[in-house]
Design a protein around this motif. Structure first.
Motif, short mmCIF file in Angstrom:
data_model
loop_
_atom_site.label_atom_id
_atom_site.label_comp_id
_atom_site.label_asym_id
_atom_site.label_seq_id
_atom_site.Cartn_x
_atom_site.Cartn_y
_atom_site.Cartn_z
N LEU A 121 0.79 -1.05 -0.10
CA LEU A 121 -0.21 0.11 -0.13
C LEU A 121 1.11 1.35 0.07
O LEU A 121 0.46 2.14 -0.75
N ILE A 176 -9.64 5.92 9.44
CA ILE A 176 -8.96 6.01 8.02
C ILE A 176 -8.63 7.34 7.56
O ILE A 176 -9.44 8.18 7.47
N TYR A 178 -7.32 9.88 5.18
CA TYR A 178 -7.23 9.92 3.78
C TYR A 178 -6.65 11.26 3.32
O TYR A 178 -7.72 12.15 3.63
N LEU A 190 -2.65 7.75 3.32
CA LEU A 190 -3.71 6.79 3.78
C LEU A 190 -3.14 6.08 5.12
O LEU A 190 -2.07 5.49 4.90
N TRP A 363 -16.47 3.92 -0.30
CA TRP A 363 -15.66 2.88 0.27
C TRP A 363 -16.60 1.94 1.24
O TRP A 363 -16.48 0.61 1.14
N ILE A 369 -16.20 -1.71 3.17
CA ILE A 369 -15.03 -1.80 4.10
C ILE A 369 -15.41 -1.66 5.52
O ILE A 369 -14.61 -2.40 6.45
N ARG A 387 -8.49 -4.64 0.56
CA ARG A 387 -9.63 -3.87 -0.07
C ARG A 387 -8.93 -2.57 -0.54
O ARG A 387 -9.43 -1.89 -1.38
N MET A 388 -8.21 -1.87 0.61
CA MET A 388 -7.57 -0.52 0.20
C MET A 388 -6.79 -0.63 -0.83
O MET A 388 -6.77 0.29 -1.87
#
Length: 473
Positions: A121, A176, A178, A190, A363, A369, A387-388
Protein backbone atom coordinates in the motif's frame (compact mmCIF):
# COMPACT_ATOMS: atom_id res chain seq x y z
CA UNK A 1 -30.12 -3.03 -22.10
CA UNK A 2 -26.94 -3.95 -20.22
CA UNK A 3 -23.95 -4.45 -22.59
CA UNK A 4 -22.88 -8.10 -22.88
CA UNK A 5 -19.63 -7.87 -20.93
CA UNK A 6 -18.92 -11.57 -21.40
CA UNK A 7 -18.71 -11.40 -25.20
CA UNK A 8 -15.49 -10.71 -27.08
CA UNK A 9 -14.16 -7.16 -27.11
CA UNK A 10 -14.03 -7.08 -30.91
CA UNK A 11 -17.77 -7.73 -30.98
CA UNK A 12 -18.27 -4.90 -28.48
CA UNK A 13 -16.53 -2.49 -30.86
CA UNK A 14 -19.43 -3.08 -33.26
CA UNK A 15 -21.87 -1.90 -30.56
CA UNK A 16 -20.12 1.44 -30.17
CA UNK A 17 -19.84 2.65 -33.76
CA UNK A 18 -19.43 6.37 -34.39
CA UNK A 19 -17.10 9.16 -35.40
CA UNK A 20 -15.71 9.33 -31.84
CA UNK A 21 -14.12 5.89 -31.98
CA UNK A 22 -10.97 6.97 -33.81
CA UNK A 23 -10.41 9.69 -31.21
CA UNK A 24 -10.83 7.14 -28.41
CA UNK A 25 -8.36 4.74 -30.03
CA UNK A 26 -5.85 7.56 -30.44
CA UNK A 27 -6.27 8.58 -26.77
CA UNK A 28 -5.80 5.00 -25.55
CA UNK A 29 -2.69 4.44 -27.67
CA UNK A 30 -1.24 7.68 -26.32
CA UNK A 31 -2.05 7.20 -22.64
CA UNK A 32 -2.44 3.49 -21.88
CA UNK A 33 1.31 3.21 -21.32
CA UNK A 34 0.91 5.61 -18.39
CA UNK A 35 -1.55 3.25 -16.71
CA UNK A 36 0.21 -0.01 -17.54
CA UNK A 37 3.57 1.33 -16.36
CA UNK A 38 2.04 2.55 -13.11
CA UNK A 39 0.28 -0.78 -12.48
CA UNK A 40 3.53 -2.61 -13.28
CA UNK A 41 5.43 -0.39 -10.84
CA UNK A 42 2.92 -1.26 -8.13
CA UNK A 43 2.30 -4.94 -8.93
CA UNK A 44 5.36 -6.33 -10.69
CA UNK A 45 5.97 -9.95 -9.68
CA UNK A 46 9.57 -9.26 -8.69
CA UNK A 47 8.60 -6.31 -6.49
CA UNK A 48 5.84 -8.23 -4.71
CA UNK A 49 8.11 -11.20 -3.99
CA UNK A 50 10.88 -8.88 -2.81
CA UNK A 51 8.50 -7.22 -0.33
CA UNK A 52 7.26 -10.66 0.77
CA UNK A 53 10.84 -11.72 1.57
CA UNK A 54 11.80 -8.43 3.25
CA UNK A 55 8.80 -8.54 5.59
CA UNK A 56 9.23 -12.21 6.42
CA UNK A 57 5.90 -13.23 4.92
CA UNK A 58 7.74 -15.67 2.64
CA UNK A 59 10.71 -17.54 4.12
CA UNK A 60 10.90 -20.54 1.80
CA UNK A 61 9.26 -21.88 -1.35
CA UNK A 62 5.53 -22.26 -0.78
CA UNK A 63 2.27 -22.85 -2.63
CA UNK A 64 1.17 -19.43 -1.42
CA UNK A 65 3.80 -16.90 -2.44
CA UNK A 66 3.46 -13.13 -2.18
CA UNK A 67 1.81 -12.64 -5.57
CA UNK A 68 -0.80 -15.36 -5.06
CA UNK A 69 -1.61 -14.15 -1.54
CA UNK A 70 -2.10 -10.58 -2.76
CA UNK A 71 -4.23 -11.65 -5.73
CA UNK A 72 -6.27 -13.97 -3.53
CA UNK A 73 -7.18 -11.24 -1.05
CA UNK A 74 -7.58 -8.35 -3.52
CA UNK A 75 -10.17 -10.17 -5.61
CA UNK A 76 -12.05 -11.92 -2.83
CA UNK A 77 -12.84 -8.79 -0.85
CA UNK A 78 -15.97 -7.67 -2.75
CA UNK A 79 -19.42 -7.47 -1.21
CA UNK A 80 -20.64 -10.60 -3.01
CA UNK A 81 -17.84 -12.70 -1.56
CA UNK A 82 -18.16 -14.50 1.78
CA UNK A 83 -14.47 -14.02 2.60
CA UNK A 84 -14.55 -17.39 4.35
CA UNK A 85 -11.45 -19.58 4.43
CA UNK A 86 -13.32 -22.07 2.24
CA UNK A 87 -13.96 -19.33 -0.33
CA UNK A 88 -10.30 -18.33 -0.36
CA UNK A 89 -8.94 -21.87 -0.67
CA UNK A 90 -11.42 -22.62 -3.48
CA UNK A 91 -10.27 -19.53 -5.38
CA UNK A 92 -6.61 -20.46 -5.02
CA UNK A 93 -7.28 -23.93 -6.39
CA UNK A 94 -9.46 -22.74 -9.31
CA UNK A 95 -7.05 -19.97 -10.36
CA UNK A 96 -3.70 -21.63 -9.74
CA UNK A 97 -4.38 -25.34 -9.27
CA UNK A 98 -2.88 -25.25 -5.78
CA UNK A 99 -4.61 -26.90 -2.83
CA UNK A 100 -4.11 -25.61 0.69
CA UNK A 101 -6.00 -26.45 3.88
CA UNK A 102 -8.09 -23.93 5.77
CA UNK A 103 -5.76 -24.28 8.74
CA UNK A 104 -2.72 -23.72 6.57
CA UNK A 105 -4.22 -20.58 5.04
CA UNK A 106 -5.35 -19.27 8.43
CA UNK A 107 -1.79 -19.59 9.72
CA UNK A 108 -0.59 -17.28 6.92
CA UNK A 109 -2.60 -14.40 8.44
CA UNK A 110 0.08 -13.14 10.81
CA UNK A 111 1.99 -9.92 11.65
CA UNK A 112 4.33 -10.51 8.69
CA UNK A 113 1.37 -10.70 6.29
CA UNK A 114 0.00 -7.41 7.65
CA UNK A 115 3.38 -5.70 7.24
CA UNK A 116 3.70 -7.15 3.70
CA UNK A 117 0.36 -5.63 2.62
CA UNK A 118 1.10 -2.32 4.36
CA UNK A 119 4.34 -2.05 2.37
CA UNK A 120 2.49 -2.73 -0.88
CA UNK A 121 0.00 0.00 0.00
CA UNK A 122 2.81 2.40 0.88
CA UNK A 123 4.56 1.63 -2.41
CA UNK A 124 1.35 2.35 -4.33
CA UNK A 125 1.02 5.75 -2.67
CA UNK A 126 4.56 6.61 -3.75
CA UNK A 127 3.97 5.56 -7.39
CA UNK A 128 1.58 8.13 -8.80
CA UNK A 129 0.36 8.93 -12.29
CA UNK A 130 1.77 12.08 -13.86
CA UNK A 131 -1.69 13.30 -14.67
CA UNK A 132 -2.23 17.03 -14.12
CA UNK A 133 -5.89 17.85 -14.77
CA UNK A 134 -5.74 21.51 -13.76
CA UNK A 135 -8.18 23.33 -16.03
CA UNK A 136 -7.00 26.80 -15.09
CA UNK A 137 -3.52 27.48 -16.46
CA UNK A 138 -3.24 30.76 -14.53
CA UNK A 139 -3.76 29.17 -11.12
CA UNK A 140 -1.08 29.72 -8.47
CA UNK A 141 -2.03 26.42 -6.83
CA UNK A 142 0.07 23.34 -7.60
CA UNK A 143 -2.52 21.04 -6.01
CA UNK A 144 -5.89 21.04 -4.27
CA UNK A 145 -5.54 18.65 -1.35
CA UNK A 146 -8.58 17.23 0.44
CA UNK A 147 -8.05 15.45 3.77
CA UNK A 148 -10.56 13.85 6.10
CA UNK A 149 -11.16 10.74 8.18
CA UNK A 150 -13.77 8.02 8.24
CA UNK A 151 -14.48 5.83 11.28
CA UNK A 152 -16.35 2.60 11.79
CA UNK A 153 -16.89 0.19 14.65
CA UNK A 154 -15.07 -3.10 15.16
CA UNK A 155 -15.65 -6.14 17.41
CA UNK A 156 -14.76 -5.25 21.00
CA UNK A 157 -12.04 -7.93 20.91
CA UNK A 158 -9.96 -5.58 18.71
CA UNK A 159 -9.93 -2.75 21.29
CA UNK A 160 -6.38 -3.57 22.34
CA UNK A 161 -5.15 -2.43 18.91
CA UNK A 162 -7.92 -0.10 17.72
CA UNK A 163 -9.20 1.83 20.71
CA UNK A 164 -12.62 3.45 20.72
CA UNK A 165 -14.26 5.91 23.07
CA UNK A 166 -15.32 3.27 25.57
CA UNK A 167 -18.71 1.73 26.24
CA UNK A 168 -20.15 -1.52 24.93
CA UNK A 169 -20.93 -0.27 21.42
CA UNK A 170 -17.81 1.87 20.84
CA UNK A 171 -15.12 -0.10 22.62
CA UNK A 172 -13.21 -0.55 19.37
CA UNK A 173 -13.10 1.88 16.45
CA UNK A 174 -10.83 2.25 13.46
CA UNK A 175 -10.13 5.56 11.72
CA UNK A 176 -8.92 5.89 8.13
CA UNK A 177 -7.11 9.16 7.50
CA UNK A 178 -7.11 9.84 3.77
CA UNK A 179 -5.81 12.67 1.59
CA UNK A 180 -5.81 13.10 -2.18
CA UNK A 181 -5.17 15.84 -4.73
CA UNK A 182 -8.34 16.88 -6.54
CA UNK A 183 -6.39 18.33 -9.50
CA UNK A 184 -4.20 15.32 -10.37
CA UNK A 185 -6.33 12.69 -8.66
CA UNK A 186 -3.24 11.30 -6.91
CA UNK A 187 -3.42 9.88 -3.40
CA UNK A 188 -1.17 11.60 -0.88
CA UNK A 189 -1.72 9.72 2.37
CA UNK A 190 -3.71 6.81 3.80
CA UNK A 191 -3.36 5.68 7.41
CA UNK A 192 -5.23 3.19 9.61
CA UNK A 193 -5.33 4.37 13.24
CA UNK A 194 -7.35 3.95 16.41
CA UNK A 195 -10.73 5.65 16.31
CA UNK A 196 -9.91 7.69 19.42
CA UNK A 197 -7.17 9.57 17.52
CA UNK A 198 -8.99 12.76 16.52
CA UNK A 199 -8.54 15.07 13.53
CA UNK A 200 -6.80 17.80 15.54
CA UNK A 201 -4.11 15.34 16.57
CA UNK A 202 -3.74 14.20 12.96
CA UNK A 203 -3.54 17.83 11.84
CA UNK A 204 -0.51 18.41 14.07
CA UNK A 205 1.18 15.14 13.08
CA UNK A 206 0.69 15.48 9.30
CA UNK A 207 2.03 18.99 8.71
CA UNK A 208 5.46 17.84 7.55
CA UNK A 209 4.27 17.03 4.01
CA UNK A 210 2.81 20.46 3.17
CA UNK A 211 4.48 21.89 0.06
CA UNK A 212 4.75 25.30 -1.56
CA UNK A 213 1.73 26.13 -3.69
CA UNK A 214 -0.60 23.51 -2.15
CA UNK A 215 -4.21 24.53 -1.58
CA UNK A 216 -5.50 22.61 1.44
CA UNK A 217 -9.23 22.24 2.03
CA UNK A 218 -10.10 20.51 5.30
CA UNK A 219 -12.95 20.05 7.74
CA UNK A 220 -13.34 22.07 10.94
CA UNK A 221 -11.67 19.41 13.08
CA UNK A 222 -8.28 19.99 11.41
CA UNK A 223 -8.17 23.75 11.98
CA UNK A 224 -5.56 24.51 14.65
CA UNK A 225 -3.23 27.46 15.03
CA UNK A 226 -0.26 25.13 14.41
CA UNK A 227 -1.79 23.96 11.13
CA UNK A 228 -2.63 27.48 9.89
CA UNK A 229 0.81 28.85 10.81
CA UNK A 230 2.58 25.96 9.09
CA UNK A 231 0.60 26.43 5.87
CA UNK A 232 1.58 30.11 5.78
CA UNK A 233 5.21 29.34 6.64
CA UNK A 234 5.48 26.82 3.76
CA UNK A 235 4.06 29.32 1.21
CA UNK A 236 1.00 27.11 0.83
CA UNK A 237 -2.70 28.07 1.11
CA UNK A 238 -5.65 27.02 3.24
CA UNK A 239 -9.39 27.36 2.74
CA UNK A 240 -11.44 26.40 5.76
CA UNK A 241 -14.65 27.07 7.56
CA UNK A 242 -14.06 29.20 10.62
CA UNK A 243 -14.65 27.15 13.81
CA UNK A 244 -17.29 28.84 15.97
CA UNK A 245 -15.13 28.73 19.12
CA UNK A 246 -12.25 30.70 17.54
CA UNK A 247 -12.21 34.45 18.15
CA UNK A 248 -11.68 36.84 15.22
CA UNK A 249 -10.28 40.38 15.46
CA UNK A 250 -10.00 43.43 13.23
CA UNK A 251 -6.69 43.41 11.36
CA UNK A 252 -6.14 47.11 12.08
CA UNK A 253 -7.17 46.80 15.72
CA UNK A 254 -6.08 43.46 17.23
CA UNK A 255 -8.05 44.20 20.39
CA UNK A 256 -11.39 44.71 18.65
CA UNK A 257 -13.30 41.47 18.17
CA UNK A 258 -15.58 41.06 15.15
CA UNK A 259 -19.25 41.43 16.13
CA UNK A 260 -21.02 38.83 14.00
CA UNK A 261 -24.43 40.05 15.12
CA UNK A 262 -23.73 43.47 13.57
CA UNK A 263 -22.31 41.81 10.45
CA UNK A 264 -25.52 39.82 10.00
CA UNK A 265 -27.73 42.89 10.40
CA UNK A 266 -25.60 44.85 7.90
CA UNK A 267 -25.79 42.06 5.31
CA UNK A 268 -29.56 41.75 5.72
CA UNK A 269 -30.12 45.52 5.59
CA UNK A 270 -28.14 46.06 2.38
CA UNK A 271 -28.94 42.63 0.90
CA UNK A 272 -25.25 41.75 0.53
CA UNK A 273 -24.52 38.30 -0.98
CA UNK A 274 -21.22 38.19 0.90
CA UNK A 275 -18.68 40.41 2.62
CA UNK A 276 -14.93 39.96 3.08
CA UNK A 277 -12.29 41.63 5.19
CA UNK A 278 -8.77 41.11 6.50
CA UNK A 279 -8.76 39.76 10.05
CA UNK A 280 -6.59 38.20 12.76
CA UNK A 281 -7.68 34.73 13.86
CA UNK A 282 -7.18 33.49 17.42
CA UNK A 283 -6.88 35.46 20.64
CA UNK A 284 -3.26 34.39 21.16
CA UNK A 285 -2.16 33.27 17.70
CA UNK A 286 -3.38 36.40 15.84
CA UNK A 287 -3.00 34.72 12.43
CA UNK A 288 -3.58 37.12 9.51
CA UNK A 289 -6.01 35.93 6.83
CA UNK A 290 -9.10 36.86 4.80
CA UNK A 291 -12.55 36.32 6.27
CA UNK A 292 -15.39 35.73 3.78
CA UNK A 293 -18.96 35.66 5.11
CA UNK A 294 -22.25 34.45 3.60
CA UNK A 295 -25.71 34.33 5.19
CA UNK A 296 -26.99 30.83 5.91
CA UNK A 297 -30.38 29.70 4.66
CA UNK A 298 -33.02 28.85 7.27
CA UNK A 299 -32.65 25.08 6.85
CA UNK A 300 -28.89 25.21 7.48
CA UNK A 301 -29.36 27.55 10.45
CA UNK A 302 -31.89 25.24 12.11
CA UNK A 303 -29.69 22.20 11.52
CA UNK A 304 -26.69 23.92 13.10
CA UNK A 305 -28.69 25.10 16.06
CA UNK A 306 -29.99 21.58 16.70
CA UNK A 307 -26.43 20.24 16.76
CA UNK A 308 -25.25 23.11 18.96
CA UNK A 309 -28.11 22.62 21.42
CA UNK A 310 -27.43 18.89 21.59
CA UNK A 311 -23.72 19.47 22.27
CA UNK A 312 -24.27 22.16 24.90
CA UNK A 313 -26.95 20.12 26.62
CA UNK A 314 -24.54 17.19 26.98
CA UNK A 315 -22.23 19.41 29.07
CA UNK A 316 -25.09 21.10 30.97
CA UNK A 317 -24.71 24.49 29.26
CA UNK A 318 -27.02 26.80 27.35
CA UNK A 319 -26.54 28.15 23.83
CA UNK A 320 -24.98 31.60 24.05
CA UNK A 321 -26.00 34.67 22.07
CA UNK A 322 -22.67 34.57 20.22
CA UNK A 323 -23.26 30.96 19.15
CA UNK A 324 -26.69 31.87 17.78
CA UNK A 325 -25.25 34.82 15.85
CA UNK A 326 -22.44 32.70 14.38
CA UNK A 327 -24.94 30.02 13.31
CA UNK A 328 -26.72 32.60 11.13
CA UNK A 329 -23.59 32.98 9.02
CA UNK A 330 -21.35 30.81 6.87
CA UNK A 331 -17.80 31.95 7.60
CA UNK A 332 -14.62 30.97 5.74
CA UNK A 333 -10.96 31.85 6.20
CA UNK A 334 -8.14 31.72 3.65
CA UNK A 335 -4.67 33.17 3.18
CA UNK A 336 -5.02 33.20 -0.63
CA UNK A 337 -5.39 36.65 -2.21
CA UNK A 338 -8.70 37.78 -3.81
CA UNK A 339 -7.28 37.33 -7.32
CA UNK A 340 -6.57 33.63 -6.66
CA UNK A 341 -9.77 32.85 -4.76
CA UNK A 342 -12.50 35.36 -5.48
CA UNK A 343 -14.86 36.02 -2.55
CA UNK A 344 -17.93 35.07 -4.59
CA UNK A 345 -16.30 31.71 -5.41
CA UNK A 346 -15.23 30.70 -1.90
CA UNK A 347 -18.35 28.70 -1.05
CA UNK A 348 -18.33 26.78 -4.33
CA UNK A 349 -14.62 25.96 -4.06
CA UNK A 350 -15.00 24.79 -0.47
CA UNK A 351 -17.92 22.56 -1.50
CA UNK A 352 -15.38 20.48 -3.46
CA UNK A 353 -14.43 19.09 -0.05
CA UNK A 354 -17.52 16.91 -0.26
CA UNK A 355 -15.74 14.85 -2.90
CA UNK A 356 -13.79 13.15 -0.12
CA UNK A 357 -17.07 12.45 1.70
CA UNK A 358 -18.27 10.81 -1.50
CA UNK A 359 -15.09 8.70 -1.58
CA UNK A 360 -15.85 7.47 1.94
CA UNK A 361 -19.45 6.73 0.93
CA UNK A 362 -18.15 4.64 -1.98
CA UNK A 363 -15.77 2.76 0.34
CA UNK A 364 -18.55 1.90 2.78
CA UNK A 365 -21.62 1.49 0.57
CA UNK A 366 -20.03 -0.16 -2.47
CA UNK A 367 -16.74 -1.61 -1.23
CA UNK A 368 -18.17 -2.59 2.18
CA UNK A 369 -15.01 -1.77 4.14
CA UNK A 370 -17.07 -1.32 7.33
CA UNK A 371 -18.72 -4.77 7.15
CA UNK A 372 -16.57 -6.67 9.62
CA UNK A 373 -17.09 -10.13 11.08
CA UNK A 374 -15.18 -11.36 14.08
CA UNK A 375 -12.07 -13.22 12.92
CA UNK A 376 -8.54 -13.11 14.27
CA UNK A 377 -7.25 -9.55 14.03
CA UNK A 378 -4.45 -10.29 11.53
CA UNK A 379 -6.97 -11.70 9.07
CA UNK A 380 -9.20 -8.63 9.50
CA UNK A 381 -6.25 -6.28 8.91
CA UNK A 382 -5.10 -8.23 5.84
CA UNK A 383 -8.59 -8.18 4.28
CA UNK A 384 -8.99 -4.45 4.97
CA UNK A 385 -5.56 -3.63 3.52
CA UNK A 386 -6.34 -5.76 0.46
CA UNK A 387 -9.56 -3.81 -0.02
CA UNK A 388 -7.66 -0.53 0.12
CA UNK A 389 -5.09 -1.84 -2.39
CA UNK A 390 -7.95 -2.89 -4.70
CA UNK A 391 -9.54 0.55 -4.34
CA UNK A 392 -6.29 2.38 -5.13
CA UNK A 393 -5.63 0.14 -8.15
CA UNK A 394 -9.09 0.95 -9.52
CA UNK A 395 -8.51 4.62 -8.75
CA UNK A 396 -5.65 4.62 -11.27
CA UNK A 397 -8.11 3.46 -13.96
CA UNK A 398 -10.56 6.12 -12.77
CA UNK A 399 -7.87 8.80 -13.21
CA UNK A 400 -7.30 7.82 -16.83
CA UNK A 401 -11.04 7.91 -17.59
CA UNK A 402 -11.30 11.30 -15.91
CA UNK A 403 -8.45 12.54 -18.11
CA UNK A 404 -10.49 11.52 -21.17
CA UNK A 405 -13.47 13.51 -19.88
CA UNK A 406 -11.43 16.61 -19.11
CA UNK A 407 -9.77 16.59 -22.54
CA UNK A 408 -12.77 15.58 -24.67
CA UNK A 409 -16.15 15.98 -22.92
CA UNK A 410 -17.20 19.58 -22.27
CA UNK A 411 -18.25 20.41 -18.70
CA UNK A 412 -18.48 16.78 -17.58
CA UNK A 413 -16.42 14.54 -15.33
CA UNK A 414 -16.72 10.87 -14.49
CA UNK A 415 -18.74 9.95 -11.40
CA UNK A 416 -16.76 8.30 -8.59
CA UNK A 417 -19.90 6.50 -7.42
CA UNK A 418 -20.90 5.16 -10.84
CA UNK A 419 -17.36 4.09 -11.71
CA UNK A 420 -16.88 2.05 -8.53
CA UNK A 421 -20.33 0.54 -8.87
CA UNK A 422 -19.23 -0.69 -12.29
CA UNK A 423 -15.82 -1.79 -10.94
CA UNK A 424 -17.31 -3.93 -8.17
CA UNK A 425 -19.45 -5.77 -10.73
CA UNK A 426 -16.58 -6.31 -13.16
CA UNK A 427 -13.57 -6.80 -10.90
CA UNK A 428 -12.27 -9.71 -13.01
CA UNK A 429 -11.14 -7.28 -15.75
CA UNK A 430 -8.62 -5.63 -13.42
CA UNK A 431 -7.49 -9.02 -12.10
CA UNK A 432 -6.60 -10.14 -15.63
CA UNK A 433 -4.84 -6.85 -16.37
CA UNK A 434 -2.67 -6.96 -13.23
CA UNK A 435 -1.89 -10.62 -12.61
CA UNK A 436 -2.38 -12.20 -16.05
CA UNK A 437 -0.76 -9.25 -17.86
CA UNK A 438 -3.60 -9.05 -20.41
CA UNK A 439 -3.44 -6.22 -22.94
CA UNK A 440 -5.80 -3.51 -21.70
CA UNK A 441 -6.48 -1.73 -25.01
CA UNK A 442 -9.88 -3.26 -25.70
CA UNK A 443 -10.89 -3.04 -22.04
CA UNK A 444 -10.14 0.71 -21.94
CA UNK A 445 -11.98 1.17 -25.24
CA UNK A 446 -15.04 -0.43 -23.67
CA UNK A 447 -14.68 1.55 -20.45
CA UNK A 448 -14.49 4.93 -22.20
CA UNK A 449 -17.57 4.17 -24.31
CA UNK A 450 -19.55 3.02 -21.28
CA UNK A 451 -18.39 5.93 -19.14
CA UNK A 452 -19.44 8.48 -21.77
CA UNK A 453 -22.96 7.05 -21.80
CA UNK A 454 -23.48 5.89 -18.23
CA UNK A 455 -20.70 6.82 -15.80
CA UNK A 456 -20.64 10.61 -15.99
CA UNK A 457 -21.39 12.86 -13.02
CA UNK A 458 -24.88 14.35 -13.11
CA UNK A 459 -25.56 17.88 -11.84
CA UNK A 460 -28.77 19.13 -10.31
CA UNK A 461 -30.53 21.87 -12.23
CA UNK A 462 -29.24 25.29 -11.17
CA UNK A 463 -26.08 23.91 -9.48
CA UNK A 464 -22.55 24.38 -10.75
CA UNK A 465 -21.01 21.24 -12.20
CA UNK A 466 -17.98 19.65 -10.58
CA UNK A 467 -15.93 20.65 -13.64
CA UNK A 468 -17.03 24.29 -13.34
CA UNK A 469 -16.06 24.37 -9.65
CA UNK A 470 -12.59 22.99 -10.35
CA UNK A 471 -12.07 25.72 -12.97
CA UNK A 472 -12.52 28.29 -10.15
CA UNK A 473 -9.29 27.12 -8.50
Amino acid sequence: MRPPFDCKYKQLRQIFKGKNQQKISSFINKHKGLLTTNLENSFSGELIEKLALETGFVKRKSKLNGNRFLELLMFNCQQDKLQSLDCLTDDLESEHGESISKQGLDARFNPQAVLFLKNILSNMLSKQLENNLNCNGKSIFTSCRLRDSSKFGLPKEYSGVYKGYGGATRASLISIQYEFDLISGNQIDLQLTSGCRNDQQDSKESIDNINKGDLLIRDLGYVTSTYLKTVIKEDAYFLNRLPSQISVFESKDAGKEIDFGKVYKKMKKYNLPYIEQDVLVGKKAQIPCRLVIYINDIKTYKSRMQRTQKNTKSISCKVSKKQKERALLDTFITNANPESIKPESVKNIYSLRWQIELVFKVWKSLCKIDKVKKVKIYRFECMLLARMIWILANWKVFQLLNKWFVENIKDKTISIWKFFKYATRNYDKLRKAIFQKNDITEWLFLLINISERKLFRETKKGDMSHFQKIKLI
